[in-house]
Scaffold this active site. Structure first.
Site, PDB file in Angstrom:
ATOM      1  N   ARG A  68       2.359 -11.720   2.943  1.00 52.45           N
ATOM      2  CA  ARG A  68       3.765 -12.054   2.704  1.00 52.45           C
ATOM      3  C   ARG A  68       4.652 -11.871   3.931  1.00 52.45           C
ATOM      4  NH1 ARG A  68       5.767  -9.253  -2.739  1.00 52.45           N
ATOM      5  NH2 ARG A  68       7.647 -10.390  -2.132  1.00 52.45           N
ATOM      6  N   PRO A 120       0.811  -1.217   0.000  1.00 52.70           N
ATOM      7  CA  PRO A 120       0.000   0.000   0.000  1.00 52.70           C
ATOM      8  C   PRO A 120       0.855   1.283   0.000  1.00 52.70           C
ATOM      9  CG  PRO A 120      -0.653  -1.493   1.782  1.00 52.70           C
ATOM     10  CD  PRO A 120       0.678  -1.944   1.273  1.00 52.70           C
ATOM     11  N   GLU A 121       0.297   2.314  -0.649  1.00 52.45           N
ATOM     12  CA  GLU A 121       0.921   3.628  -0.673  1.00 52.45           C
ATOM     13  C   GLU A 121       0.076   4.585   0.173  1.00 52.45           C
ATOM     14  OE1 GLU A 121       2.017   4.819  -4.652  1.00 52.45           O
ATOM     15  OE2 GLU A 121       2.301   2.737  -5.275  1.00 52.45           O
ATOM     16  N   LYS A 163       3.908   6.098   4.835  1.00 52.74           N
ATOM     17  CA  LYS A 163       3.122   4.900   4.522  1.00 52.74           C
ATOM     18  C   LYS A 163       2.886   4.048   5.770  1.00 52.74           C
ATOM     19  CE  LYS A 163       5.362   4.637  -0.016  1.00 52.74           C
ATOM     20  NZ  LYS A 163       6.131   3.751  -0.928  1.00 52.74           N
ATOM     21  N   ARG A 188      11.627  -1.075 -11.544  1.00 48.27           N
ATOM     22  CA  ARG A 188      10.199  -0.902 -11.313  1.00 48.27           C
ATOM     23  C   ARG A 188       9.509  -0.486 -12.599  1.00 48.27           C
ATOM     24  NH1 ARG A 188       9.314   0.128  -5.861  1.00 48.27           N
ATOM     25  NH2 ARG A 188       7.156  -0.476  -6.320  1.00 48.27           N
TER      26      ARG A 188
END
Length: 283
Positions: free
Chosen positions: A114, A2-3, A61, A267
């Site tokens: 994860r 998530p950002e 974040k 990226r």
């Protein structure tokens, strides 16, 4: 991921826990990779149980739960973490639980498929040491054009990777960097040092616009379905993406060029070559 928009949505989703009394802390048994919880759970529990939540905030974040002991619980979701108040997507990936009384929510949960995230209890001084201005840049929702220019204007880096530097600006990640640059009309490979004040202003306006829109839609749930809000429901901003993960499709802005994908610092970057000109790019 998530950002900033997803983490801000998580924060808003647990905001009603303010004033709640902490009556329990648990690190859940998990057959997967264990997350980092600091200090050890018995010390964590001893310092937190019996305190009340005074404020729920966000730093970059990370979700921050402030206690009346003037300590802070910092939850960093990293790649697949979620902060929830209802049952999680799966029980096997539930990592940490705070049990509450005297507020709307009975619990705050941390779930992480994860196991890359962490939950830390920090004193006020430790919090400042780790997240002060020397360690973290201005928040992306509050940053000004002048601050952007001061933080990145002398850098020889390409603008897209530079936006991911949390020491320069806090909260922007890979997804929203592509979206911001498309709205600003800036090529992702443009050299920061070659950008003028008008372009920094454009990036600032685009940053605020994109992030606020994403928050309004409660974040982006991508094709893997991992991200959920505090009520375990999908976000909606993925339906508003202009360029991210849309390579080969027609640009919604110019309606003529196809969206392209390149790789920067390992990226994926998505952009429209028609709307985002190459002039000044490090090519």
């Amino acid at each position: 991921m998530p950002e900033l928009p997803e983490v801000e949505t998580m924060r808003r989703g647990i905001a009603a826990a303010a004033g709640g009394l902490v009556v329990g802390i648990e690190k859940m048994p998990c057959p997967c990779k264990p997350i980092h919880v600091s200090p050890a759970i018995h010390s964590f529990r001893k310092r937190v149980v019996g305190t009340r939540i005074t404020q729920l905030s966000r730093i970059g974040k990370r979700v921050v739960i402030w206690l009346d002991s003037e300590e802070a619980i910092v939850i960093e979701p990293r790649m697949t973490g979620l902060v929830l108040v209802v049952n999680p997507p799966t029980m096997e990936h539930l990592r940490w639980r705070m049990v509450l009384e005297d507020c709307q929510h009975q619990q705050i949960l941390y779930w992480d498929r994860r196991g890359l995230g962490n939950v830390r209890l920090l004193s006020k001084n430790n919090f400042q040491e780790q997240f002060g201005s020397s360690r973290l840049g201005p928040d992306a929702l509050q940053i000004t054009a002048l601050q952007f220019e001061q933080q990145l204007g002398h850098s020889k880096r390409e603008i897209k990777p530079a936006l991911l530097d949390q020491r320069a600006v806090a909260g922007i990640g890979n997804l929203y960097a592509s979206e911001i640059l498309h709205v600003a009309g800036i090529h992702p490979q443009r050299c920061c040092a070659l950008m003028n004040r008008q372009q920094w202003q454009a990036i600032t306006i685009a940053t605020h616009k994109v992030l606020l829109e994403a928050i309004q839609h409660e974040g982006s749930t991508l094709s893997d379905g991992t991200y959920r809000n505090a009520l375990n429901k999908q976000g909606g901003y993925q339906n508003q993406h202009r360029v991210y993960d849309r390579a080969g499709k027609t640009c919604p802005r110019c309606q003529s060029s196809q969206i392209q994908r390149i790789v920067q610092t390992q990226r994926s970057t998505f952009f429209c070559a028609g709307c985002q000109k190459r002039k000044g790019a490090l090519l």
